[in-house]
Design a protein around this motif. Structure first.
Motif, PDB file in Angstrom:
ATOM      1  N   LYS A  31     -13.517 -57.654 -77.927  1.00  0.00           N
ATOM      2  CA  LYS A  31     -13.250 -56.965 -76.856  1.00  0.00           C
ATOM      3  C   LYS A  31     -12.708 -55.622 -77.182  1.00  0.00           C
ATOM      4  O   LYS A  31     -12.032 -55.347 -78.349  1.00  0.00           O
ATOM      5  CB  LYS A  31     -12.159 -57.509 -75.960  1.00  0.00           C
ATOM      6  CG  LYS A  31     -12.590 -58.771 -75.272  1.00  0.00           C
ATOM      7  CD  LYS A  31     -11.415 -59.514 -74.442  1.00  0.00           C
ATOM      8  CE  LYS A  31     -11.811 -60.595 -73.782  1.00  0.00           C
ATOM      9  NZ  LYS A  31     -10.538 -61.329 -73.236  1.00  0.00           N
ATOM     10  N   LEU A  39     -10.418 -52.733 -75.967  1.00  0.00           N
ATOM     11  CA  LEU A  39      -9.684 -52.271 -74.728  1.00  0.00           C
ATOM     12  C   LEU A  39      -9.483 -50.718 -75.007  1.00  0.00           C
ATOM     13  O   LEU A  39      -9.951 -49.916 -76.001  1.00  0.00           O
ATOM     14  CB  LEU A  39      -8.195 -53.156 -75.271  1.00  0.00           C
ATOM     15  CG  LEU A  39      -8.576 -54.759 -74.877  1.00  0.00           C
ATOM     16  CD1 LEU A  39      -7.339 -55.235 -75.242  1.00  0.00           C
ATOM     17  CD2 LEU A  39      -9.127 -55.007 -73.553  1.00  0.00           C
ATOM     18  N   GLU A  40      -8.403 -50.167 -73.962  1.00  0.00           N
ATOM     19  CA  GLU A  40      -8.204 -48.757 -73.944  1.00  0.00           C
ATOM     20  C   GLU A  40      -7.676 -48.075 -75.132  1.00  0.00           C
ATOM     21  O   GLU A  40      -8.400 -46.973 -75.862  1.00  0.00           O
ATOM     22  CB  GLU A  40      -7.168 -48.449 -73.011  1.00  0.00           C
ATOM     23  CG  GLU A  40      -7.218 -46.896 -72.653  1.00  0.00           C
ATOM     24  CD  GLU A  40      -5.888 -46.605 -71.536  1.00  0.00           C
ATOM     25  OE1 GLU A  40      -5.705 -45.492 -71.306  1.00  0.00           O
ATOM     26  OE2 GLU A  40      -5.453 -47.693 -70.880  1.00  0.00           O
ATOM     27  N   GLN A  93     -10.189 -55.708 -80.310  1.00  0.00           N
ATOM     28  CA  GLN A  93      -9.588 -56.675 -80.612  1.00  0.00           C
ATOM     29  C   GLN A  93     -10.804 -57.844 -81.167  1.00  0.00           C
ATOM     30  O   GLN A  93     -11.772 -58.031 -80.409  1.00  0.00           O
ATOM     31  CB  GLN A  93      -9.108 -57.554 -79.204  1.00  0.00           C
ATOM     32  CG  GLN A  93      -8.354 -58.760 -79.424  1.00  0.00           C
ATOM     33  CD  GLN A  93      -8.052 -59.208 -78.016  1.00  0.00           C
ATOM     34  OE1 GLN A  93      -8.845 -59.475 -77.296  1.00  0.00           O
ATOM     35  NE2 GLN A  93      -6.699 -59.500 -77.985  1.00  0.00           N
ATOM     36  N   ARG A 139      -6.677 -56.544 -84.930  1.00  0.00           N
ATOM     37  CA  ARG A 139      -6.752 -55.408 -83.789  1.00  0.00           C
ATOM     38  C   ARG A 139      -7.118 -54.100 -84.741  1.00  0.00           C
ATOM     39  O   ARG A 139      -6.559 -54.008 -85.709  1.00  0.00           O
ATOM     40  CB  ARG A 139      -5.264 -55.200 -83.052  1.00  0.00           C
ATOM     41  CG  ARG A 139      -5.262 -56.289 -82.138  1.00  0.00           C
ATOM     42  CD  ARG A 139      -3.999 -56.021 -81.320  1.00  0.00           C
ATOM     43  NE  ARG A 139      -3.958 -56.912 -80.290  1.00  0.00           N
ATOM     44  CZ  ARG A 139      -2.910 -56.890 -79.298  1.00  0.00           C
ATOM     45  NH1 ARG A 139      -2.089 -55.911 -79.218  1.00  0.00           N
ATOM     46  NH2 ARG A 139      -2.612 -57.495 -78.439  1.00  0.00           N
TER      47      ARG A 139
END
Length: 356
Positions: free
Chosen positions: A101, A103-104, A108, A76
């Protein structure tokens, strides 16, 4: 009341427990997330990369990791606009084992069912964007080199059984026989005459993350070589590497142009050849300008390249673009212009073809 025993059960007034005694040391609260981030941004560099461990634990990632092939890993990177870099072959086949991905609050990267071929550098950085323009935030980066160890595959697998390594006098040359086990003993060998090449740690060094590095290549180093690795078992041999010595001046393409004939008859087929001699590993692109081009005059353009040996161990790349005009007519007479471009610049050449 002064002198009252400490164990008094005197009822507290509403809100009394929110008032702290003046003489008591108060531990300062940690700053809010935004404040802490702005403080960190003043540092020279901040690693934003972490590894997700079992049971949801996190740990900062070391400069290198060793995992067994078959294991999965989740990385991450903190930030709302994260870019990743990883071994390029995972992109080549759009490997479904790799998932990325955004994310907010973090990016990741998950790699499942790892193999020895996944060995390499994994890095991330924060992107700073102003409208449509983005740049890398040099203070918010993270990187780790992951070895996916496999006793059956000591060398990181490659898609081919033979690779060409171009050597030039002005920069180090790398023979990329990387290993999956950092503790493996690796040696370099010449195919003919058959011999081990001494790695002296000065002119030739071995970097477990890159391979063997020739610091000052010369024409004496050309030939075919391979690597051998040993680690608790039978030694393994890498693919073969063909070392070619290159000595071509850097700069815009060295370009020539010639027509099959500068005077053509009606209905002839005429071809115009644009030729570039250059460094073997430097790509060249071609653009043409010719009569009746704006009227979408149909022509055939073929572009290709090959390596030629100029003797004394020097290798050159010859790139050609051939423009073919079939059924030559009066409208086709005029100037044929070729523009050849590489990273160093552009060269324009021209020739005329007249109607006979």
């Amino acid at each position: 009341v002064i002198g009252q025993p400490a164990k008094s059960k005197r009822p507290k007034e509403p809100g009394e427990n929110k008032i702290k005694p003046v003489n008591k040391k108060v531990k300062p609260k940690s700053p809010k997330m935004k404040e802490r981030e702005s403080a960190d941004s003043s540092l020279k560099s901040q690693s934003i990369l972490t590894q997700v461990m079992d049971k949801g634990h996190f740990q900062k990632v070391a400069a290198s990791l060793s995992l067994s092939a078959g294991q999965s890993i989740e990385l991450r990177c903190k930030g709302s606009n994260v870019t990743w870099s990883y071994p390029s072959y995972l992109d080549t086949f759009k490997d479904s084992r790799l998932s990325i991905k955004q994310l907010e609050r973090y990016g990741q990267l998950i790699l499942t069912n790892s193999t020895a071929a996944d060995t390499g550098e994994y890095s991330c950085w924060l992107q700073l964007c102003d409208g449509s323009k983005c740049r890398k935030d040099e203070t918010k980066t993270g990187s780790t080199y992951i070895f996916f160890t496999d006793k059956e595959e000591l060398f990181v697998p490659t898609p081919s059984y033979f690779e060409i390594v171009y050597m030039s006098p002005d920069k180090p040359a790398v023979i990329p026989c990387r290993v999956t086990t950092p503790s493996a003993k690796v040696t370099l060998h010449r195919e003919f005459p058959a011999e081990e090449i001494e790695t002296d740690g000065t002119d030739i060094i071995y970097d477990v993350k890159k391979g063997f590095i020739y610091q000052h290549p010369t024409s004496d180093h050309k030939g075919i070589v391979y690597c051998k690795a040993e680690s608790q078992g039978a030694p393994q041999i890498s693919i073969k590497y063909h070392l070619l010595y290159v000595e071509v001046p850097k700069g815009p393409p060295s370009t020539t142009i010639a027509a099959s004939s500068n005077r053509a008859k009606v209905s002839d087929s005429v071809h115009v050849i644009c030729t570039v001699l250059g460094e073997p590993d430097v790509d060249v692109s071609f653009r043409w300008q010719y009569p009746w081009q704006e009227s979408e005059r149909p022509v055939i353009i073929q572009t290709f390249w090959r390596l030629i040996n100029r003797g004394t161990g020097h290798t050159t790349r010859i790139s050609k673009s051939i423009l073919l005009v079939e059924d030559f007519g009066a409208r086709d007479a005029g100037s044929y212009i070729c523009r050849a471009q590489n990273l160093q610049g552009e060269t324009t050449v021209a020739t005329k073809v007249e109607l006979n």
